[in-house]
Design a protein around this motif. Structure first.
Motif, PDB file in Angstrom:
ATOM      1  N   ASP A 121      82.580  48.606  58.205  1.00  0.00           N
ATOM      2  CA  ASP A 121      81.239  49.075  58.575  1.00  0.00           C
ATOM      3  C   ASP A 121      80.528  49.718  57.387  1.00  0.00           C
ATOM      4  OD1 ASP A 121      81.217  48.185  61.189  1.00  0.00           O
ATOM      5  OD2 ASP A 121      81.887  50.100  62.025  1.00  0.00           O
ATOM      6  N   ALA A 180      79.526  47.016  54.923  1.00  0.00           N
ATOM      7  CA  ALA A 180      78.366  46.241  55.379  1.00  0.00           C
ATOM      8  C   ALA A 180      77.056  46.998  55.198  1.00  0.00           C
ATOM      9  CB  ALA A 180      78.549  45.841  56.837  1.00  0.00           C
ATOM     10  N   SER A 181      77.140  48.331  55.172  1.00  0.00           N
ATOM     11  CA  SER A 181      75.916  49.128  55.028  1.00  0.00           C
ATOM     12  C   SER A 181      75.486  49.298  53.571  1.00  0.00           C
ATOM     13  CB  SER A 181      76.096  50.497  55.680  1.00  0.00           C
ATOM     14  OG  SER A 181      77.002  51.291  54.933  1.00  0.00           O
ATOM     15  N   HIS A 189      74.140  47.962  50.099  1.00  0.00           N
ATOM     16  CA  HIS A 189      73.255  46.850  49.772  1.00  0.00           C
ATOM     17  C   HIS A 189      73.293  46.535  48.276  1.00  0.00           C
ATOM     18  CE1 HIS A 189      71.811  46.919  53.829  1.00  0.00           C
ATOM     19  NE2 HIS A 189      71.524  48.208  53.718  1.00  0.00           N
ATOM     20  N   LYS A 231      76.491  40.737  59.077  1.00  0.00           N
ATOM     21  CA  LYS A 231      75.598  41.904  59.184  1.00  0.00           C
ATOM     22  C   LYS A 231      74.986  42.237  57.828  1.00  0.00           C
ATOM     23  CE  LYS A 231      75.827  46.833  60.307  1.00  0.00           C
ATOM     24  NZ  LYS A 231      76.725  47.924  60.702  1.00  0.00           N
ATOM     25  N   SER A 232      75.801  42.195  56.793  1.00  0.00           N
ATOM     26  CA  SER A 232      75.333  42.507  55.450  1.00  0.00           C
ATOM     27  C   SER A 232      74.308  41.483  54.967  1.00  0.00           C
ATOM     28  CB  SER A 232      76.526  42.557  54.491  1.00  0.00           C
ATOM     29  OG  SER A 232      76.108  42.799  53.184  1.00  0.00           O
ATOM     30  N   SER A 257      72.395  39.567  56.822  1.00  0.00           N
ATOM     31  CA  SER A 257      71.171  39.720  57.603  1.00  0.00           C
ATOM     32  C   SER A 257      70.368  40.943  57.159  1.00  0.00           C
ATOM     33  CB  SER A 257      71.494  39.842  59.095  1.00  0.00           C
ATOM     34  OG  SER A 257      72.058  38.651  59.568  1.00  0.00           O
ATOM     35  N   ALA A 258      71.052  41.995  56.775  1.00  0.00           N
ATOM     36  CA  ALA A 258      70.367  43.216  56.351  1.00  0.00           C
ATOM     37  C   ALA A 258      69.631  43.020  55.027  1.00  0.00           C
ATOM     38  CB  ALA A 258      71.357  44.366  56.226  1.00  0.00           C
ATOM     39  N   ASN A 259      70.188  42.201  54.165  1.00  0.00           N
ATOM     40  CA  ASN A 259      69.552  41.973  52.865  1.00  0.00           C
ATOM     41  C   ASN A 259      69.902  40.572  52.353  1.00  0.00           C
ATOM     42  OD1 ASN A 259      68.365  42.160  50.373  1.00  0.00           O
ATOM     43  ND2 ASN A 259      69.083  44.235  50.000  1.00  0.00           N
ATOM     44  N   PHE A 285      67.896  33.531  61.662  1.00  0.00           N
ATOM     45  CA  PHE A 285      67.340  34.776  61.142  1.00  0.00           C
ATOM     46  C   PHE A 285      65.990  34.514  60.473  1.00  0.00           C
ATOM     47  CE2 PHE A 285      67.307  38.461  58.193  1.00  0.00           C
ATOM     48  CZ  PHE A 285      67.403  39.464  59.141  1.00  0.00           C
ATOM     49  N   GLU A 342      63.597  36.357  59.436  1.00  0.00           N
ATOM     50  CA  GLU A 342      63.182  37.188  58.304  1.00  0.00           C
ATOM     51  C   GLU A 342      63.653  36.621  56.970  1.00  0.00           C
ATOM     52  OE1 GLU A 342      64.497  38.280  61.108  1.00  0.00           O
ATOM     53  OE2 GLU A 342      63.095  39.734  61.943  1.00  0.00           O
TER      54      GLU A 342
END
Length: 135
Positions: free
Chosen positions: A25, A28-29, A31, A60-61, A63-65, A90, A92
């Motif tokens: 977790d 994944a946060s 960046h 998740k990672s 998708s976040a960036n 996705f 975005e």
């Protein structure tokens, strides 16, 4: 590699499933490219105890960036990232996928990008795909 990333990497080898899950977790946060690469490596490692969690953390990672993964130096990482974005539809990621499609990356990466744009299926993808086909 940063100290924080080194600690997380050490936690990934823990026998405690909760420690491993929390490490994934945290990873994944983050960046940056090293974190995405470590997630990619663990998600592809069939001997890793939490492979499914690592795959989810990688998704998740990405998708976040998406930019970090799509422009990473590893073509295998880029391929998996494009597949993840496509599977998740996705929206975005469309601008970055369009840049990949029009880049000088390998043909297979650009084809995957076109396929992902088609799978995402937004009307705004049509002109991008038409333009790429004319090139």
């Amino acid at each position: 590699m940063t100290r924080r990333l080194t600690r997380i990497e050490a936690d990934l080898t823990s026998e405690d499933a909760d420690v491993v899950a929390k490490a994934l977790d945290r990873l994944a946060s983050l960046h940056h490219a090293e974190a995405v690469e470590l997630l990619f490596q663990t998600s592809c490692d069939d001997t890793f105890s939490a492979k499914t969690l690592a795959e989810d953390a990688f998704a998740k990672s990405v998708s976040a960036n998406p930019k970090i993964a799509l422009w990473h130096t590893s073509s295998e990482l880029r391929k998996l990232a494009i597949k993840q974005l496509s599977h998740a539809k996705f929206a975005e990621a469309v601008p970055e996928l369009a840049k990949v499609l029009h880049s000088k990356m390998s043909l297979d990466i650009r084809c995957l990008s076109a396929e992902a744009l088609g799978t995402i299926g937004l009307i705004s993808c049509v002109p991008i795909l038409v333009e790429a086909r004319q090139d």
